[in-house]
Design a protein around this motif. Structure first.
Motif, PDB file in Angstrom:
ATOM      1  N   ASP A 135       0.833  -1.213   0.000  1.00  0.00           N
ATOM      2  CA  ASP A 135       0.000   0.000   0.000  1.00  0.00           C
ATOM      3  C   ASP A 135       0.862   1.257   0.000  1.00  0.00           C
ATOM      4  O   ASP A 135       0.578   2.231  -0.705  1.00  0.00           O
ATOM      5  CB  ASP A 135      -0.926   0.008   1.221  1.00  0.00           C
ATOM      6  CG  ASP A 135      -2.121  -0.908   1.028  1.00  0.00           C
ATOM      7  OD1 ASP A 135      -2.270  -1.458  -0.082  1.00  0.00           O
ATOM      8  OD2 ASP A 135      -2.893  -1.084   1.992  1.00  0.00           O
ATOM      9  N   ALA A 141      -7.836   4.103  -3.695  1.00  0.00           N
ATOM     10  CA  ALA A 141      -8.995   3.937  -4.580  1.00  0.00           C
ATOM     11  C   ALA A 141      -9.273   5.215  -5.361  1.00  0.00           C
ATOM     12  O   ALA A 141      -9.509   5.181  -6.580  1.00  0.00           O
ATOM     13  CB  ALA A 141     -10.219   3.542  -3.754  1.00  0.00           C
ATOM     14  N   ASN A 170     -14.559  -2.078   2.442  1.00  0.00           N
ATOM     15  CA  ASN A 170     -14.808  -1.108   3.522  1.00  0.00           C
ATOM     16  C   ASN A 170     -16.284  -1.047   3.894  1.00  0.00           C
ATOM     17  O   ASN A 170     -16.640  -0.931   5.073  1.00  0.00           O
ATOM     18  CB  ASN A 170     -14.331   0.285   3.104  1.00  0.00           C
ATOM     19  CG  ASN A 170     -12.831   0.435   3.210  1.00  0.00           C
ATOM     20  OD1 ASN A 170     -12.163  -0.373   3.855  1.00  0.00           O
ATOM     21  ND2 ASN A 170     -12.286   1.469   2.575  1.00  0.00           N
ATOM     22  N   ASN A 222     -11.296  -2.361  -2.500  1.00  0.00           N
ATOM     23  CA  ASN A 222     -11.149  -1.564  -1.276  1.00  0.00           C
ATOM     24  C   ASN A 222     -12.478  -0.953  -0.852  1.00  0.00           C
ATOM     25  O   ASN A 222     -12.843  -0.962   0.335  1.00  0.00           O
ATOM     26  CB  ASN A 222     -10.126  -0.449  -1.493  1.00  0.00           C
ATOM     27  CG  ASN A 222      -8.699  -0.965  -1.499  1.00  0.00           C
ATOM     28  OD1 ASN A 222      -8.454  -2.120  -1.182  1.00  0.00           O
ATOM     29  ND2 ASN A 222      -7.759  -0.093  -1.845  1.00  0.00           N
ATOM     30  N   ARG A 234      -8.428  -3.431  -7.685  1.00  0.00           N
ATOM     31  CA  ARG A 234      -7.925  -3.052  -6.358  1.00  0.00           C
ATOM     32  C   ARG A 234      -8.765  -1.920  -5.764  1.00  0.00           C
ATOM     33  O   ARG A 234      -9.140  -1.971  -4.581  1.00  0.00           O
ATOM     34  CB  ARG A 234      -6.460  -2.613  -6.477  1.00  0.00           C
ATOM     35  CG  ARG A 234      -5.845  -2.071  -5.200  1.00  0.00           C
ATOM     36  CD  ARG A 234      -5.720  -3.148  -4.144  1.00  0.00           C
ATOM     37  NE  ARG A 234      -5.165  -2.634  -2.919  1.00  0.00           N
ATOM     38  CZ  ARG A 234      -3.848  -2.487  -2.699  1.00  0.00           C
ATOM     39  NH1 ARG A 234      -2.978  -2.831  -3.634  1.00  0.00           N
ATOM     40  NH2 ARG A 234      -3.413  -2.035  -1.550  1.00  0.00           N
ATOM     41  N   GLY A 281      -5.985  -1.875   8.831  1.00  0.00           N
ATOM     42  CA  GLY A 281      -5.282  -1.728   7.560  1.00  0.00           C
ATOM     43  C   GLY A 281      -4.235  -0.629   7.622  1.00  0.00           C
ATOM     44  O   GLY A 281      -3.920  -0.096   8.682  1.00  0.00           O
ATOM     45  N   GLY A 285      -6.305   2.824   2.027  1.00  0.00           N
ATOM     46  CA  GLY A 285      -7.204   2.176   1.072  1.00  0.00           C
ATOM     47  C   GLY A 285      -8.053   3.157   0.289  1.00  0.00           C
ATOM     48  O   GLY A 285      -8.125   3.073  -0.947  1.00  0.00           O
TER      49      GLY A 285
END
Length: 467
Positions: free
Chosen positions: A305, A437, A376, A372, A368, A429, A433
Motif C-alpha cells: 500500500d 482507490a 470497507n 477496497n 484493487r 489496515g 485504502g
C-alpha cells in the motif's frame, strides 16, 4: 488591466506636473510684467499718444493759417492739454492754452529735443505729430498736463540685456525644477506608499505570517486583493498541512503499533521453533507456520500500500489498459467476497441490467480500487448491514444502510493516513485504502463522490471515463 491603469496614472501625473509648471510660469511672467509696468511706467502713455495722433482731425487751415475747431478746443480742455502749431520752418503759427514760456520758433534739433527730452514743467508731457494741407506740412506739439503720464525713451546694452535674460531664464529654470521635484515627490508618495505596504505584506507571507489585511481603492486594488486572497489560501493550506501532519503522526504511531504485533508473533514463533528445548509435532509446526505466513502477508500488504500510494501520488504509475467487461469484473469481486468464510453471512447483492459493458481500463488497478471500496462497506458496518453494488453503463454505485459517516469523516475520507472512527480491531489496515482507490479512479480520468448520513448509510458513486 492594472498595468494600463498604472501607466495612465503615471502619464496623468507627468501631464499634471507640466500643466502646473506652465501655469506657474505664466503667473510669474504676468507678475513680472505688472511689476515692471508699476516700476517703469505708472500709467501707460499709449492712449495719450493715440490722442495726439488723432487730434489732426481737429486742425483746420483757413487761408493758409492753421486753427482748431471748437470741438478740438473742448477736447484739449477736457484732457488738460495745450497745442502749438509750427510751419515747415519751425515757426509758430497757432497756439491754444500753450504756456507763454514756449519758444516761438524751433530749429530741427530743437524740435527733436522738445519731443524727446525737454520738459516744459514737471507735470507736462509733450507729444508731437503733423498734418498736411495742399502740399503744406504743419507740425504740432500737444502738451498734456498730468503728472501720472510719462514717456520714456528706451535704450539698452545688448550684452547686459542678454545677461539679464540668462538670469531670468536661470531663475525660471530653478523655480520650475523645485516645483517639479515637489509635485513629483507628492505624487510618488501617493503611488509608492501602497507598493511599500504590498511589499511588507509579501514579506509577512514569506515569514509564514498569514494575518495580512490589505485594502486599497486605488490602482493597486487588484494587487492587494490578490495578496489578500493568497494570504487566505496560505492560511487555509497551513491549517490543512498541520492537520495532515497530525494525521500522519497518528498514522505512523498506529501503523507502527499494528506492525509490532505481527512482528512480535513472527519473532516469537521463530524463536520457539529454533529452540532445541522444544519438541513440536508436525501439526504444531504447520500451525505456527500458518500464523507466520498470515502475519507476513499483513506486513506485505501494508508495504505494498505504501509503495502504491507513493507511485500514484507522484504520477509514476503507468496504466496497462485493455478492453474489460465491467459487468464480469464487478460481479466477480462480489462473488469472491462472499466466498470468503468471514463474509459468507453478509448481505451483499449485485444489480446490473445488462451482461456486458466494455471499457478500456487497467483491470488489476481498478479491481484493487473497487475491492477496497466494497470491502470497507462490509467490514466497517454491522453484520446485518445490507450492501448493494450496482452497475449502470459506466457508473458504479456502492450503497449500504449502515452506520454512515459524520461530516468530519467525509472531509477526510480520501486523506492519506486517515482511519475512520468505524475501524475496529478486526480491520487494522494501512489507512491508505480510500486514498489509493481515489487515485486509481482519477488516474482513469474518472470521478468518485460519497454521500453519507450518520446512522442511515452511505452511497459511493464512481463515474468512469469512456476516453
Amino acid at each position: 488591466m492594472m498595468r494600463w491603469r498604472l501607466t495612465g496614472r503615471y502619464l496623468f501625473s507627468i501631464l499634471l506636473i507640466v500643466l502646473f509648471v506652465v501655469c506657474i510660469n505664466g503667473v510669474m511672467l504676468i507678475g513680472l510684467l505688472v511689476w515692471q509696468s508699476h516700476t517703469t511706467a505708472p500709467l501707460s502713455s499709449q492712449p495719450v499718444e493715440s490722442f495726439a495722433r488723432e487730434f489732426k482731425q481737429y486742425v483746420q487751415i483757413d487761408e493758409g493759417r492753421p486753427t482748431i475747431s471748437s470741438v478740438g478746443k473742448a477736447v484739449l480742455q477736457q484732457k488738460h492739454a495745450w497745442i502749438q502749431v509750427l510751419n515747415e520752418q519751425g515757426e509758430e503759427q497757432y497756439t491754444y492754452r500753450a504756456p507763454k514760456t514756449l519758444p516761438t520758433s524751433y530749429s530741427p534739433v530743437e524740435v527733436v529735443q522738445m519731443y524727446k527730452y525737454k520738459e516744459v514743467d514737471a507735470d507736462t508731457t509733450v507729444f508731437m505729430d503733423s498734418v498736411n494741407h495742399n502740399g503744406q506740412a504743419y507740425s504740432y506739439f500737444i502738451g498734456v498736463v498730468d503728472r501720472n503720464i510719462n514717456r520714456y525713451v528706451l535704450s539698452y546694452n545688448t550684452a547686459q540685456l542678454g545677461k539679464s535674460l540668462n538670469n531670468i531664464f536661470l531663475l525660471f529654470l530653478i523655480i520650475d525644477s523645485l516645483i517639479a521635484v515637489l509635485i513629483g515627490y507628492v505624487f510618488s508618495q501617493r503611488l509608492t506608499k501602497p507598493v511599500h505596504k504590498i511589499i511588507d505584506d509579501i514579506k509577512k507571507l514569506a515569514n509564514k505570517d498569514y494575518n495580512v489585511v490589505s485594502q486599497s481603492k486605488g490602482v493597486y486594488r487588484e494587487v492587494t486583493h490578490n495578496v489578500q486572497d493568497l494570504s487566505t489560501q496560505l492560511k487555509r493550506a497551513e491549517v490543512e498541512r498541520k492537520k495532515l501532519d497530525r494525521l500522519k503522526e497518528e498514522w505512523i504511531a498506529n501503523i507502527s503499533h499494528d506492525m509490532k504485533t505481527p512482528l512480535a508473533s513472527i519473532q516469537g514463533f521463530a524463536e520457539m521453533m529454533k529452540d532445541k528445548d522444544y519438541d513440536f509435532s508436525i501439526e504444531e509446526m504447520r500451525e505456527y507456520a500458518e500464523i507466520i505466513e498470515k502475519k507476513s502477508l499483513y506486513i506485505k500488504e501494508v508495504i505494498d500500500d505504501l509503495n502504491l500510494t507513493t507511485r500514484l501520488k507522484n504520477k509514476q504509475m503507468s496504466l496497462n489498459k485493455k478492453n474489460v467487461n465491467l459487468v464480469s469484473l464487478v460481479r466477480n469481486l462480489v462473488i469472491d467476497l462472499l466466498n470468503d468464510p468471514k463474509h459468507q453471512q453478509r448481505s451483499i447483492s449485485f444489480d446490473c441490467k445488462g451482461e456486458a459493458v466494455f471499457l478500456q481500463v487497467d483491470e488489476l488497478l481498478l479491481r484493487r480500487a473497487l475491492s477496497n471500496l466494497i470491502f470497507n462497506a462490509v467490514v466497517h458496518n454491522d453484520p446485518d448491514t445490507k450492501v448493494t453494488v450496482a452497475l449502470e453503463e459506466t457508473s458504479i454505485y456502492i450503497e449500504d444502510n449502515g452506520k454512515g459517516m459524520s461530516r468530519e469523516e467525509l472531509d477526510h475520507i480520501f486523506s492519506r493516513y486517515y482511519r475512520g472512527t468505524n475501524t475496529g480491531e478486526s480491520h487494522k489496515g494501512s489507512g491508505l485504502g480510500m486514498a489509493i482507490a481515489k487515485d486509481i479512479i482519477e488516474a482513469h480520468q474518472g470521478t468518485i463522490t460519497i454521500n453519507s448520513i450518520l446512522g442511515e448509510g452511505t452511497t459511493i458513486r464512481i463515474e468512469l471515463s469512456t476516453h
